[in-house]
Design a protein around this motif. Structure first.
Motif, short mmCIF file in Angstrom:
data_model
loop_
_atom_site.label_atom_id
_atom_site.label_comp_id
_atom_site.label_asym_id
_atom_site.label_seq_id
_atom_site.Cartn_x
_atom_site.Cartn_y
_atom_site.Cartn_z
N LYS A 131 -25.35 -1.09 27.50
CA LYS A 131 -26.23 -1.73 28.47
C LYS A 131 -25.81 -3.17 28.72
CE LYS A 131 -29.97 1.33 27.07
NZ LYS A 131 -29.85 2.21 28.22
N LYS A 132 -25.46 -3.88 27.66
CA LYS A 132 -24.99 -5.26 27.81
C LYS A 132 -23.71 -5.32 28.65
CE LYS A 132 -26.86 -6.97 23.42
NZ LYS A 132 -26.54 -7.52 22.09
N ALA A 133 -22.81 -4.38 28.40
CA ALA A 133 -21.55 -4.36 29.16
C ALA A 133 -21.81 -4.07 30.63
CB ALA A 133 -20.61 -3.31 28.56
N GLN A 134 -22.75 -3.15 30.93
CA GLN A 134 -23.06 -2.83 32.31
C GLN A 134 -23.67 -4.02 33.05
OE1 GLN A 134 -25.55 0.68 31.64
NE2 GLN A 134 -23.97 1.99 32.49
N PHE A 135 -24.63 -4.69 32.42
CA PHE A 135 -25.25 -5.86 33.05
C PHE A 135 -24.24 -6.98 33.25
CE2 PHE A 135 -29.52 -4.22 31.85
CZ PHE A 135 -30.15 -4.43 33.07
N ALA A 136 -23.38 -7.19 32.26
CA ALA A 136 -22.38 -8.26 32.38
C ALA A 136 -21.40 -7.96 33.51
CB ALA A 136 -21.63 -8.42 31.06
N ALA A 137 -21.00 -6.70 33.64
CA ALA A 137 -20.06 -6.32 34.69
C ALA A 137 -20.69 -6.43 36.07
CB ALA A 137 -19.55 -4.91 34.46
N MET A 138 -21.95 -6.08 36.19
CA MET A 138 -22.61 -6.05 37.50
C MET A 138 -23.13 -7.42 37.94
SD MET A 138 -24.75 -2.48 37.14
CE MET A 138 -25.53 -2.62 38.74
N TYR A 139 -23.64 -8.20 36.96
CA TYR A 139 -24.33 -9.43 37.34
C TYR A 139 -23.78 -10.69 36.66
CZ TYR A 139 -27.64 -5.83 38.77
OH TYR A 139 -28.21 -4.73 39.33
N GLY A 140 -22.87 -10.52 35.70
CA GLY A 140 -22.33 -11.69 35.00
C GLY A 140 -23.32 -12.33 34.06
N PHE A 141 -24.41 -11.62 33.74
CA PHE A 141 -25.45 -12.18 32.86
C PHE A 141 -25.21 -11.65 31.46
CE2 PHE A 141 -29.37 -14.04 31.73
CZ PHE A 141 -29.85 -14.76 32.82
N PRO A 142 -25.10 -12.52 30.45
CA PRO A 142 -24.75 -12.07 29.10
C PRO A 142 -25.93 -11.47 28.32
CG PRO A 142 -25.09 -14.44 29.09
CD PRO A 142 -25.25 -13.99 30.53
N ASN A 143 -25.62 -10.51 27.45
CA ASN A 143 -26.55 -10.01 26.44
C ASN A 143 -27.83 -9.37 26.97
OD1 ASN A 143 -24.90 -10.64 24.32
ND2 ASN A 143 -26.40 -11.87 23.23
N LEU A 144 -27.82 -8.90 28.20
CA LEU A 144 -29.01 -8.27 28.76
C LEU A 144 -29.13 -6.83 28.28
CD1 LEU A 144 -29.44 -9.32 32.50
CD2 LEU A 144 -30.55 -10.22 30.46
N ILE A 145 -30.36 -6.45 27.92
CA ILE A 145 -30.60 -5.05 27.55
C ILE A 145 -31.63 -4.41 28.48
CG2 ILE A 145 -29.95 -5.34 25.14
CD1 ILE A 145 -32.94 -5.54 24.48
N GLY A 146 -32.14 -5.16 29.46
CA GLY A 146 -33.09 -4.57 30.40
C GLY A 146 -33.86 -5.62 31.18
N ALA A 147 -34.58 -5.17 32.18
CA ALA A 147 -35.44 -6.03 32.99
C ALA A 147 -36.84 -5.43 32.99
CB ALA A 147 -34.90 -6.15 34.41
N ILE A 148 -37.84 -6.31 33.07
CA ILE A 148 -39.24 -5.86 32.98
C ILE A 148 -40.04 -6.34 34.17
CG2 ILE A 148 -39.85 -7.89 31.56
CD1 ILE A 148 -41.94 -6.11 30.16
N ASP A 149 -40.95 -5.50 34.61
CA ASP A 149 -41.90 -5.86 35.67
C ASP A 149 -43.03 -4.83 35.63
OD1 ASP A 149 -43.06 -7.26 37.70
OD2 ASP A 149 -41.41 -7.05 39.12
N CYS A 150 -44.05 -5.07 36.42
CA CYS A 150 -45.15 -4.11 36.54
C CYS A 150 -45.31 -3.69 38.00
CB CYS A 150 -46.46 -4.72 36.03
SG CYS A 150 -46.60 -4.80 34.22
N THR A 151 -45.85 -2.51 38.20
CA THR A 151 -46.12 -2.00 39.54
C THR A 151 -47.48 -1.34 39.53
OG1 THR A 151 -45.24 -0.67 41.36
CG2 THR A 151 -45.02 0.24 39.16
N HIS A 152 -48.16 -1.39 40.67
CA HIS A 152 -49.52 -0.85 40.77
C HIS A 152 -49.51 0.51 41.46
CE1 HIS A 152 -51.96 -4.38 39.48
NE2 HIS A 152 -50.80 -4.98 39.69
N VAL A 153 -50.26 1.44 40.89
CA VAL A 153 -50.45 2.76 41.47
C VAL A 153 -51.90 2.85 41.94
CG1 VAL A 153 -50.46 5.24 41.05
CG2 VAL A 153 -48.68 3.80 40.01
N ALA A 154 -52.08 3.01 43.26
CA ALA A 154 -53.43 2.99 43.83
C ALA A 154 -54.22 4.23 43.45
CB ALA A 154 -53.34 2.88 45.36
N ILE A 155 -55.49 4.02 43.10
CA ILE A 155 -56.36 5.14 42.71
C ILE A 155 -57.71 5.02 43.44
CG2 ILE A 155 -55.32 5.30 40.42
CD1 ILE A 155 -57.86 3.94 39.31
N ARG A 156 -58.45 6.11 43.41
CA ARG A 156 -59.82 6.08 43.91
C ARG A 156 -60.68 5.27 42.94
NH1 ARG A 156 -62.45 11.86 44.32
NH2 ARG A 156 -62.00 11.74 42.08
N ALA A 157 -61.68 4.57 43.46
CA ALA A 157 -62.57 3.78 42.61
C ALA A 157 -63.18 4.66 41.53
CB ALA A 157 -63.67 3.15 43.46
N PRO A 158 -62.95 4.35 40.26
CA PRO A 158 -63.49 5.20 39.19
C PRO A 158 -65.00 4.98 39.02
CG PRO A 158 -62.32 3.33 38.27
CD PRO A 158 -62.12 3.25 39.75
#
Length: 343
Positions: A131-158
């Motif tokens: 994973k570190k090699a892939q991130f370094a090759a694609m983005y030039g960013f060292p020692n990366l093992i992943g990226a994090i974020d959140c996303t919302h899934v819309a639901i009916r009012a409980p």
């Protein structure tokens, strides 16, 4: 009079009416293009999935009209892929809506519990190296093992604790944590829409293990909604120098992988995206739907399954990250400066 008496007997249940069974379609007999457009997976992958789930879904019954495993699996996938109402999907498949409602939870549980070890966070050095090699090759960013974020899934009012599910965009949702590289490596689907991203990370198993020092040489990338940690790099809120601006640019470019992954995730399984409407289920069932979609997403990625035409990548109206005034971590500040100089 005899006819009226017969009708009265039927109405009162004294004479059992004959059950009428619909003709059930062999969905797997169709071409891959047709299957991809409706179920997001080609025949070979669908057959593997049916074989995997078969033991859990086959029901011992004396009746001759038990719902076949492929029909259970494909009708459920049809819902995940489109978000279409159950009655419409059931009519297409030749089963009743109550039958689909009964089998779908078992299919979702089977997918989540399947032995596909595809959603796995890279804790070991061996898992991290690629994973570190892939991130370094694609983005030039060292020692990366992943990226994090959140996303919302819309639901009916409980019905319970409704206000806790209203997010900053003023709609009811589940706030889902996503960590990824090229695959989903962690998915947390259990918190209502008002929950802050950093709170979800702090109370997740990954967050607790990383905070305890599970990884010594590697980090995640997060946006300004997360605190700066030795294992979590965030952007400079107010960059003053050319170096800081360059760091932020590199950070943004590499962090965009999680935004694209979320777009691909929701584009493939449209029930999760706002374009498919909101999910009309309890929060607990919505969380099961999200987790099943996550497993299926990785299956598709590992099998190099493309998105079908018309299922474009999309991202719903997620609330913008709300920067918090986190306590500065001196060691993390020094580490980010070192990464900035290396870039």
């Amino acid at each position: 009079m005899a006819d009226l008496a017969l009708l009265e007997d039927v109405a009162n249940g004294r004479i059992r009416s004959e059950r009428i069974f619909r003709q059930q379609e062999d969905l797997l007999a169709n071409e891959d293009e047709w299957l991809m457009s409706r179920f997001r997976l080609p025949r070979a992958v669908l057959l593997d999935l049916c074989g995997l789930l078969g033991p859990a879904l086959q029901r011992s019954t004396r009746r001759n009209h038990a719902v076949p495993v492929p029909l259970q699996v494909l009708t459920t996938l049809g819902f995940l892929a489109t978000g279409t109402f159950q009655r419409e999907l059931a009519d297409r498949s030749g089963i009743s809506q109550p039958t689909l409602s009964r089998v779908m939870p078992d299919v979702l549980k089977g997918i989540i519990a399947s032995p596909h070890d595809s959603i796995k966070f890279p804790y070991t050095a061996g898992e991290q190296a690629n994973k570190k090699a892939q991130f370094a090759a694609m983005y030039g960013f060292p020692n990366l093992i992943g990226a994090i974020d959140c996303t919302h899934v819309a639901i009916r009012a409980p019905n319970v604790n409704e206000n806790t599910f209203i997010n900053r965009k003023h709609f009811h949702s589940i706030n889902v944590q996503i960590i990824c590289d090229m695959l989903l490596t962690n998915v947390v689907a259990r918190w209502p829409g008002s929950t802050h991203d950093s709170f979800i990370l702090r109370h997740s198993s990954v967050g607790r293990r990383l905070e305890a020092g599970a990884i010594r040489d590697g980090w995640l990338l997060g946006d300004s909604g997360y605190p700066l940690k030795q294992w979590l790099l965030t952007p400079f809120l107010n960059p003053h120098s050319a170096e800081e601006r360059h760091y932020n640019m590199c950070h943004s470019r590499a962090h965009a992988i999680v935004e694209r992954t979320i777009g691909l995730f929701k584009g493939r399984w449209r029930c999760l995206d706002c374009t498919g409407g909101r999910l009309l289920y309890t929060p607990e069932k919505v969380c099961q739907i999200v987790l099943a979609c996550a497993v299926l997403h990785n299956v598709a990625q590992l099998k190099n399954v493309p998105l079908p035409p018309g299922a474009d990548c999309c991202v719903g109206p997620d609330p913008e990250p709300h920067p918090h005034a986190f306590e500065p971590n001196a060691a993390a500040v020094r580490q980010r400066l070192e990464v900035m100089r290396r870039l």
